[in-house]
Design a protein around this motif. Structure first.
Motif, short mmCIF file in Angstrom:
data_model
loop_
_atom_site.label_atom_id
_atom_site.label_comp_id
_atom_site.label_asym_id
_atom_site.label_seq_id
_atom_site.Cartn_x
_atom_site.Cartn_y
_atom_site.Cartn_z
N THR A 138 -84.49 -10.04 61.36
CA THR A 138 -84.03 -10.22 59.98
C THR A 138 -82.56 -10.66 60.01
O THR A 138 -81.76 -10.05 60.72
N PRO A 139 -82.22 -11.72 59.28
CA PRO A 139 -80.80 -12.10 59.24
C PRO A 139 -79.97 -11.06 58.50
O PRO A 139 -80.35 -10.64 57.41
N ALA A 386 -94.50 -10.00 61.78
CA ALA A 386 -94.32 -11.25 61.02
C ALA A 386 -92.87 -11.70 61.09
O ALA A 386 -92.59 -12.89 61.31
N ILE A 387 -91.94 -10.75 60.95
CA ILE A 387 -90.52 -11.14 60.98
C ILE A 387 -90.11 -11.58 62.39
O ILE A 387 -89.44 -12.59 62.55
N ALA A 388 -90.57 -10.84 63.39
CA ALA A 388 -90.23 -11.20 64.77
C ALA A 388 -90.78 -12.59 65.11
O ALA A 388 -90.14 -13.36 65.83
N ALA A 389 -91.96 -12.92 64.57
CA ALA A 389 -92.56 -14.23 64.85
C ALA A 389 -92.01 -15.30 63.90
O ALA A 389 -92.44 -16.46 63.94
N HIS A 412 -66.12 -28.29 56.80
CA HIS A 412 -67.13 -27.23 56.77
C HIS A 412 -68.04 -27.32 57.99
O HIS A 412 -68.45 -28.41 58.35
N PRO A 413 -68.33 -26.20 58.61
CA PRO A 413 -69.27 -26.27 59.73
C PRO A 413 -70.65 -26.69 59.23
O PRO A 413 -71.01 -26.40 58.09
N LYS A 414 -71.37 -27.38 60.10
CA LYS A 414 -72.70 -27.83 59.71
C LYS A 414 -73.70 -26.73 60.06
O LYS A 414 -73.65 -26.16 61.15
N ALA A 415 -74.55 -26.41 59.13
CA ALA A 415 -75.53 -25.36 59.39
C ALA A 415 -76.93 -25.95 59.38
O ALA A 415 -77.24 -26.83 58.60
N THR A 416 -77.76 -25.48 60.27
CA THR A 416 -79.15 -25.92 60.24
C THR A 416 -80.06 -24.71 60.10
O THR A 416 -79.74 -23.63 60.56
N GLU A 417 -81.18 -24.93 59.51
CA GLU A 417 -82.14 -23.84 59.39
C GLU A 417 -82.96 -23.77 60.67
O GLU A 417 -83.43 -24.77 61.17
N GLU A 418 -83.09 -22.59 61.18
CA GLU A 418 -83.85 -22.44 62.42
C GLU A 418 -85.33 -22.31 62.17
O GLU A 418 -86.14 -22.51 63.06
N VAL A 419 -85.68 -21.89 60.97
CA VAL A 419 -87.10 -21.62 60.73
C VAL A 419 -87.72 -22.74 59.92
O VAL A 419 -87.15 -23.16 58.94
#
Ligand code: NAD
Length: 419
Positions: A138-139, A386-389, A412-419
């Motif tokens: 979980t973030p 589910a969260i771990a996966a 600004h730093p560039k952010a990417t979504e990992e999921v």
């Protein structure tokens, strides 16, 4: 016999024992309120997950006989004439003892303060119970290792304190009367601006404090927890918050046989079920908010007053990234209504996008309260898996960002979504 509520033919009533524990038959009737807004998304998912967990744990031996009861917009449609919370709903929640609800719209105007508050008051659900646990993956705003150390259960008093809503607005005839009384009859001199003050009153009783703290201590015994911390501002508000602390130690000593540690007032007793030691301690609320970040592993079950509990529950939920998946229960003497802690998020209603985690984990608390621990454990395993996966909804997915490119100052730093 109810007007709109249909009682399923197969199913029996849960009942309350004299010690307020519950008797749960194998096929209990469990009322549920679907809820407004995203209730339509999360409540059916919660039922499916709960049924699957119960089937997996007990086969055909046990099952829940769900019984829909109505509140909020659905009640208004069905019962008409401004009926947001029908009497028969309140009756069913009381009579069938254990229930679960989705979020409800708070009607604007019309003299109704909040359906949730009314429900808690009418059914005297005096403890708001919020478990705070971290699911790896979980973030959160903390380092994962720090979030992992946060594992607490908050018992927030639900019926008293400055939160009881006893207040009068500045300039009103009522407030003038109260100020007059305080100054003339009680010799109060420290109201700084008497001509323009509003006044709020903070009732805190021995009975109200004792029953809440007793519930927290019992929970610690039944769930083999290590400590119960009384969180208060008794250094400033001596006769309300300070008394809450003192009454708490009294309950621990007189009803649980706690003995002082050194000169006290901290004390400890052995859990009669497991032989483990349970420490009862207290901490000032402002210091507590530091300690939960610095030494979260030192805290376990928390018992606190209404307003402190409001702040503490949300701060702790954020600490484990759990605002969107934080479950809750409102529990009285036997009667309990479990509920998602979020609102109706109307913008997302019916889109099948929101996180059902809060509702599912509230059902997990409900199963545990019913003593169906094997099914509850399966739900925890499912959510953790589910969260771990990383099988998660947008709210968790979008928070899981990583900085990918080095950036110059001011950029600004560039952010990417990992999921
Ligand atoms: P909200 O919880 O509905 O929304 C706050 C934010 O969280 C929004 O951005 C929303 O999209 C997001 N969110 C909420 N639940 C989510 C979920 N399950 N998954 C993903 N994202 C989610 O709070 P609000 O906007 O302040 O209130 C809306 C309505 O809900 C009001 O009528 C309010 O009175 C009511 N409310 C009810 C309860 C309750 O029934 N227990 C609690 C809080 C608010």
């Amino acid at each position: 016999v109810y007007d709109k509520i249909q009682i399923p033919a197969k199913g029996e009533r849960i009942t309350v024992n004299p010690d307020f524990s519950v008797n749960v038959p194998d096929h209990p009737l469990v009322p549920f309120v679907e809820g407004d807004g995203i209730g339509i998304d999360v409540t059916p998912v919660m039922r499916r997950v709960t049924d699957a967990a119960v089937r997996k744990a007990y086969g055909d031996k046990r099952s829940i006989a769900w019984m829909e009861v109505y509140a909020g917009e659905k009640a208004l449609k069905l019962y008409g004439s401004n009926t947001w919370l029908p009497d028969e709903t309140l009756d069913a929640l009381r009579r069938y003892v254990v229930s679960i609800k989705g979020p409800l719209t708070t009607p604007v105007g019309g003299g109704i303060r909040s359906l949730n508050v009314t429900m808690r008051q009418v059914l005297d659900l005096y403890a708001c119970v919020r478990p705070i646990r971290f699911f790896p993956g979980t973030p959160t705003p903390l380092k994962e290792s720090e979030s992992e150390l946060t594992d607490m259960v908050v018992f927030r008093e639900n019926t008293e304190d400055i939160y009881a809503g006893i207040e009068w607005p500045a300039d009103s005839a009522e407030v003038k009367k109260v100020i007059n009384f305080l100054q003339r009859e009680m010799g109060v001199t420290q109201i700084r601006f008497p001509a323009s003050s509003a006044i709020g009153i903070k009732p805190v009783s021995r009975e109200g404090s004792e029953r809440l703290i007793r519930k927290a201590l019992k929970y610690a015994v039944e769930n083999d927890r290590r400590s119960v911390s009384l969180v208060h501002k008794g250094n400033i508000m001596k006769y309300t918050e300070g008394a809450f602390r003192n009454w708490g130690y009294d309950v621990a000593r007189h009803e649980f046989g706690a003995q002082p540690i050194g000169d006290g007032p901290w004390c400890r007793f052995r859990n009669p079920r497991t032989g483990q030691e349970i420490v009862v301690k207290d901490v000032i609320a402002d210091n507590f908010l530091q300690q939960i970040l610095l030494r979260p592993e030192d805290y376990d079950v928390i018992a606190t007053l209404n307003l402190n509990g409001d702040y503490i529950s949300d701060a702790l939920a954020a600490q484990v990234g759990g605002i969107g998946i934080a479950p809750g229960g409102n529990i009285g003497d036997g009667v309990a209504v479990f509920e998602a802690t979020h609102g109706t998020a109307p913008k997302y209603a019916g889109k099948n996008q929101v996180n059902p985690g809060s509702m599912i984990l509230s059902a997990e608390m409900m199963l545990r309260y019913m003593g169906w621990t094997e099914a509850a454990d399966l739900i925890i395993r499912g959510v953790a898996g589910a969260i771990a996966a990383r099988t998660v909804t947008y709210d968790l997915a979008r928070a899981r960002t990583a900085i990918t490119a080095p950036h110059k100052p001011g950029e600004h730093p560039k952010a990417t979504e990992e999921v």
